[in-house]
Write a protein that holds these residues in place. Structure first.
Motif, short mmCIF file in Angstrom:
data_model
loop_
_atom_site.label_atom_id
_atom_site.label_comp_id
_atom_site.label_asym_id
_atom_site.label_seq_id
_atom_site.Cartn_x
_atom_site.Cartn_y
_atom_site.Cartn_z
N GLY A 1 19.54 2.38 -43.31
CA GLY A 1 20.22 2.34 -42.03
C GLY A 1 21.71 2.12 -42.22
O GLY A 1 22.15 1.56 -43.24
N SER B 1 20.43 -3.17 -38.96
CA SER B 1 19.38 -2.16 -39.06
C SER B 1 18.38 -2.50 -40.16
O SER B 1 17.40 -1.78 -40.34
CB SER B 1 19.98 -0.77 -39.31
OG SER B 1 20.73 -0.76 -40.51
N SER C 1 16.28 -4.80 -40.07
CA SER C 1 14.99 -5.10 -39.44
C SER C 1 14.20 -3.83 -39.17
O SER C 1 12.96 -3.83 -39.16
CB SER C 1 15.20 -5.88 -38.15
OG SER C 1 16.00 -5.14 -37.24
N ILE C 2 14.91 -2.72 -38.95
CA ILE C 2 14.24 -1.42 -38.79
C ILE C 2 13.77 -0.91 -40.15
O ILE C 2 12.65 -0.42 -40.30
CB ILE C 2 15.18 -0.40 -38.13
CG1 ILE C 2 15.60 -0.88 -36.73
CG2 ILE C 2 14.54 0.98 -38.06
CD1 ILE C 2 16.66 -0.02 -36.08
N ASP C 3 14.64 -1.06 -41.16
CA ASP C 3 14.31 -0.56 -42.49
C ASP C 3 13.10 -1.27 -43.09
O ASP C 3 12.30 -0.65 -43.80
CB ASP C 3 15.52 -0.72 -43.42
CG ASP C 3 16.55 0.37 -43.22
OD1 ASP C 3 16.33 1.24 -42.35
OD2 ASP C 3 17.59 0.37 -43.92
N SER D 1 10.51 -2.38 -41.57
CA SER D 1 9.31 -1.78 -40.95
C SER D 1 9.04 -0.40 -41.53
O SER D 1 7.89 -0.04 -41.81
CB SER D 1 9.50 -1.70 -39.44
OG SER D 1 8.37 -1.11 -38.83
N LEU D 2 10.10 0.38 -41.74
CA LEU D 2 9.94 1.70 -42.35
C LEU D 2 9.42 1.60 -43.78
O LEU D 2 8.59 2.40 -44.21
CB LEU D 2 11.28 2.45 -42.31
CG LEU D 2 11.82 2.83 -40.93
CD1 LEU D 2 13.23 3.42 -41.05
CD2 LEU D 2 10.88 3.82 -40.25
N TYR E 1 24.23 -3.61 -43.68
CA TYR E 1 23.52 -4.38 -42.68
C TYR E 1 24.37 -5.50 -42.06
O TYR E 1 23.82 -6.41 -41.45
CB TYR E 1 22.27 -5.00 -43.30
CG TYR E 1 21.33 -4.00 -43.93
CD1 TYR E 1 20.88 -2.88 -43.22
CD2 TYR E 1 20.87 -4.17 -45.23
CE1 TYR E 1 20.01 -1.98 -43.80
CE2 TYR E 1 20.00 -3.27 -45.82
CZ TYR E 1 19.57 -2.17 -45.10
OH TYR E 1 18.71 -1.27 -45.67
N THR F 1 9.13 -9.14 -44.63
CA THR F 1 8.28 -8.95 -43.45
C THR F 1 7.52 -10.22 -43.13
O THR F 1 7.28 -10.53 -41.96
CB THR F 1 7.28 -7.80 -43.68
OG1 THR F 1 6.60 -8.00 -44.92
CG2 THR F 1 7.98 -6.47 -43.71
#
Length: 451
Positions: A77, A82, A84-86, A88-89, A116, A124
């Motif tokens: 990201g 981002s 927190s998005i990565d 999950s990905l 970031y 996680t």
């Protein structure tokens, strides 16, 4: 290639020894930004191992193994937070999952270049307060992985269930901030998994443990801050995440300290499927980052520097199997301060390097000088010495002013090599002479204490 008889040992969990396998992945952006990616990963792994050891979390409870490292085609990201998005990905990335299965890895940490903002790592488990195989992933910004904040070791601790010192989650698996006495003033320190923000004190390479002190202060407390207990409890649970048999693994067999100007032999121990041919690569480094190749055989003869060094020499073993799988092991080699006594070669860990030549009426104990390990020491050291069963033994610590700072008289002396562990937690940093009195024999050994 070298022909080697291989010891087969495929079980990940052996009753009292649970091997937790760590896979480190890195993005193309991270690889382009980090000129020594392999060394950076190795240093991060060593820091986790050191944190476990310092906190008295031993391999009988938590045996961490570096399963491997590999690039992952993962696009990071590019906006603040981002990460927190990565994460999950990453958790749902099929390639990462396939690599995890290939390496039989229980834990996966992805190194990124990092765009970031102020966040340099995330796990996680720390985000969702869930501790299971599906959430055993973390992301760490590469240039922060091994800095004074120990971000890699920090996120690793989160995967194992460790919490920040201010996390409202119940339980005792929190980090700790504590005060130490430093001369005439007090300073604060914090353990590895503590939350980071401006103005907080320096991090020490310890997971919280109420039974372990740092400069006279407890690094944890029973009711709230006990990462060590959490890690010990989680060892075999983590080791079961992938289950089944592990690929081959390697370890270095040899002493962790060598006397000045002396040589020591180190050998590769291979465990795994019975494959007879491997390629070996030995390398050494002064900083744990930049390595120089020194050998390509199953074993390696290391010669210690003839001058005293505070920092260890880092020994790295790289083993490649016939299908290209690579495994590493690392060993820091300390420069022991034992000296040539009575005209005979010094020893390490009570093992004498040479024949026992007697002169006149010398006894066996005259031929085997005592050894202090580790040296420099921090809170504890061991003294290896030879004695007869009826010998009186006394250790006296003398500072540079000639003052006796500590006396230790061991009990239950046996005939032969003895080992005594002595706490130095109350001794200030500095240079000392340890006067070792064994029967009628007196030896003086130099000791450095670093805090």
């Amino acid at each position: 290639m070298n022909n080697l008889t291989v010891q087969t040992n495929t079980a990940k969990t052996t009753g009292w020894n649970c091997k937790v396998r760590l896979l480190v992945l890195y993005t193309p952006a991270a690889f382009a930004a980090e000129p020594n990616m392999a060394s950076r990963i190795n240093l991060a792994y060593q820091q986790v191992k050191s944190g476990l050891y310092n906190s008295k979390i031993f391999t009988t409870d938590f045996d961490l193994v570096l399963a491997g490292s590999q690039q992952l085609n993962f696009v990071e990201g590019t906006i603040n937070n981002s990460i927190s998005i990565d994460i999950s990905l990453l958790e749902n990335n099929t390639t990462a999952q396939a690599l995890r299965s290939q390496y039989a890895a229980d834990i996966v940490i992805l190194l990124t270049k990092g765009n970031y903002g102020t966040i340099t790592g995330i796990a996680t488990d720390a985000t969702n307060l869930i501790i299971d195989a599906a959430h055993a992933y973390a992301i760490v910004q590469t240039d922060w992985a091994t800095t004074d904040g120990y971000t890699f070791a920090h996120e690793f601790g989160h995967i194992c269930g460790g919490r920040h010192q201010n996390d409202p989650a119940p339980g005792t698996a929190h980090a700790k901030i504590f005060q130490i006495n430093q001369f005439l003033w007090k300073k604060e320190r914090r353990t590895i998994i503590s939350a980071s923000s401006a103005g907080l004190p320096s991090v020490i390479l310890y997971y919280s443990n109420p039974n372990i002190n740092y400069k006279g202060a407890a690094t944890g407390d029973i009711n709230y801050s006990n990462n060590a207990n959490q890690l010990r409890t989680m060892g075999c649970t983590l080791a079961s995440y992938q289950g089944g048999n592990e690929p081959f693994s390697v370890s270095i067999a040899g002493n962790g300290s060598v006397c000045p100007c002396n040589m020591a032999y180190y050998s590769a121990i291979i465990s795994g499927p019975p494959t007879p041919y491997y390629n070996f690569e030995w390398a050494i480094s002064n900083d744990g980052i930049s390595y120089s190749i020194v050998g390509t055989s199953v074993g390696y003869y290391f010669k210690q520097s003839c001058s005293f060094q505070n920092s260890p020499t880092h020994l790295r073993l790289k083993v490649t199997d016939p299908i290209g799988q690579v495994r590493y092991d690392f060993l820091p080699i300390l420069n022991d301060t034992c000296s040539i006594s009575y005209g005979y070669p010094c020893n390490t860990h009570g093992v004498y390097f040479g024949p026992l030549f007697r002169k006149n009426n010398e006894s066996t104990e005259d031929l085997i000088p005592s050894i202090i390990y580790p040296n420099p020491a921090n809170d504890e050291l061991s003294i290896h010495f030879y004695a007869e069963s009826n010998n009186q033994v006394k250790f006296t610590f003398i500072n540079t002013l000639g003052e006796e700072c500590k006396t230790f008289i061991p009990n239950n002396i046996i005939e032969g090599i003895n080992t005594e562990k002595i706490s130095t937690i109350n001794l200030p940093q500095g240079v000392y002479t340890i006067q070792i009195a064994i029967g009628k024999r007196v030896e003086n050994r130099k000791l450095v204490i670093l805090k």
